[in-house]
Design an enzyme around this catalytic site. Structure first.
Site, mmCIF file in Angstrom:
data_model
loop_
_atom_site.group_PDB
_atom_site.id
_atom_site.type_symbol
_atom_site.label_atom_id
_atom_site.label_comp_id
_atom_site.label_asym_id
_atom_site.label_seq_id
_atom_site.Cartn_x
_atom_site.Cartn_y
_atom_site.Cartn_z
ATOM 1 N N CYS A 79 73.873 19.209 -25.376
ATOM 2 C CA CYS A 79 73.078 18.550 -26.084
ATOM 3 C C CYS A 79 71.858 19.466 -26.023
ATOM 4 O O CYS A 79 71.520 20.379 -26.727
ATOM 5 C CB CYS A 79 72.665 17.136 -25.265
ATOM 6 S SG CYS A 79 71.914 15.963 -26.584
ATOM 7 N N HIS A 203 77.315 14.564 -24.131
ATOM 8 C CA HIS A 203 77.042 14.888 -22.785
ATOM 9 C C HIS A 203 78.462 14.594 -22.012
ATOM 10 O O HIS A 203 78.481 13.159 -21.380
ATOM 11 C CB HIS A 203 76.120 13.703 -22.289
ATOM 12 C CG HIS A 203 74.781 13.851 -22.783
ATOM 13 N ND1 HIS A 203 73.691 14.425 -22.303
ATOM 14 C CD2 HIS A 203 74.106 13.636 -24.036
ATOM 15 C CE1 HIS A 203 72.586 14.607 -22.638
ATOM 16 N NE2 HIS A 203 72.739 13.992 -23.999
ATOM 17 N N GLU A 205 78.628 15.184 -18.970
ATOM 18 C CA GLU A 205 78.304 15.160 -17.544
ATOM 19 C C GLU A 205 78.070 13.517 -17.374
ATOM 20 O O GLU A 205 77.862 13.164 -16.215
ATOM 21 C CB GLU A 205 77.283 16.093 -17.336
ATOM 22 C CG GLU A 205 75.736 15.581 -17.893
ATOM 23 C CD GLU A 205 75.731 16.020 -19.256
ATOM 24 O OE1 GLU A 205 76.615 16.218 -20.032
ATOM 25 O OE2 GLU A 205 74.386 15.711 -19.698
HETATM 26 N N1 GLN Z 1 67.640 15.871 -29.520
HETATM 27 C C1 GLN Z 1 67.189 16.142 -28.296
HETATM 28 C C2 GLN Z 1 66.178 17.181 -28.180
HETATM 29 O O1 GLN Z 1 65.672 17.712 -29.237
HETATM 30 C C3 GLN Z 1 68.246 16.426 -27.321
HETATM 31 C C4 GLN Z 1 68.810 15.165 -26.807
HETATM 32 C C5 GLN Z 1 69.591 15.254 -25.617
HETATM 33 O O2 GLN Z 1 69.836 16.171 -24.720
HETATM 34 N N2 GLN Z 1 70.169 14.082 -25.168
HETATM 35 O O3 GLN Z 1 66.052 17.798 -27.160
#
Ligand code: GLN
Length: 237
Positions: A79, A203, A205
């Site tokens: 992410c 995610h 994790e």
């Molecule tokens: N969209 C988020 C960002 O810009 C990331 C979201 C996440 O890691 N759950 O950091």
């Protein structure tokens, strides 16, 4: 015990360390550039990439992170971690943010919308299927998730996700008043690998299923005490 570094500035680093522990691997928290010298592979967790970038800048981590990636050491970003590893980020309201880069991709930072548009879905991931006939599906948790909207030729797509969009078509009826709303389906990329770099927009994790962690350990050539039973899925949480 084998070790893997986990960038521990912000976000879900505890959860990555817990998943690694389940596989018999010690997740070492990384907060300073010199700590990167003690590990041969690294996980960059999910969280908030702007906040993470500010902290990384404060600790002067960017040059060391870039060197780590460029040396070909295995790195996995989930992410916000995926955003960090992309060469280019789009979809920011103001300005930009510093990236580590290395992954020949453009990510859209908040492709799937804000916190309330977060969702879970079954993804098809052939790389996760076990030789014993274990499933290739994986429950992806997408939280304010990014997506890869462009990927270079060396990027291997591990999973994608269908998205619908609407556009006004005048193809059949060119007059202004006869525009038609056409729904189109396309796919965005949500998991990739490019050599030593892996990125997932979701995610792993935050689930009890450790197959992505096992996959990364294999890629990093790290054998944990239980990593040999690798691609067998655990009960979903
Ligand atoms: N969209 C988020 C960002 O810009 C990331 C979201 C996440 O890691 N759950 O950091």
């Amino acid at each position: 015990m084998a070790v893997v570094g986990v960038l521990a500035l912000q976000g879900s680093f505890h959860e990555h360390i817990a998943a690694l522990r389940k596989l018999g691997v010690n997740g070492v928290e990384i907060r300073k550039p010199e700590q990167l010298l003690n590990v041969n592979s690294l996980i960059i967790p999910g969280g908030e990439s702007t906040a993470m970038a500010k902290l990384a800048e404060y600790h002067n981590l960017f040059p060391a992170l870039r060197e780590f990636v460029q040396l070909g050491k295995p790195v996995w970003g989930t992410c916000a971690g995926l955003i960090f590893l992309a060469n280019k980020a789009a979809g920011q309201k103001i300005g930009g943010q510093e990236l580590v880069g290395g992954l020949d991709c453009t990510v859209h930072r908040n492709f799937f919308g804000s916190q309330i548009q977060s969702f879970e879905t079954e993804l098809s991931v052939p790389e996760l299927a076990s030789k014993e006939g274990g499933p290739e599906t994986f429950r992806g948790i997408f939280i304010r998730a990014p997506a890869i909207i462009e990927a270079g030729p060396d990027v291997q797509v591990l999973a994608d996700y269908p998205v619908r969009s609407n556009r006004l078509s005048t193809a059949d009826s060119p007059t202004e008043d006869k525009k038609e709303n056409v729904e189109e389906e396309s796919k965005v990329i949500v998991a990739v690998r490019q050599g030593n770099i892996m990125g997932t927009a979701f995610h792993p994790e935050l689930t009890a299923d450790t197959r992505w962690h096992s996959y990364f350990l294999k890629m990093a050539n790290v054998s944990g005490e239980e990593a040999s039973s690798s691609l067998v899925p655990a009960e979903a949480s």
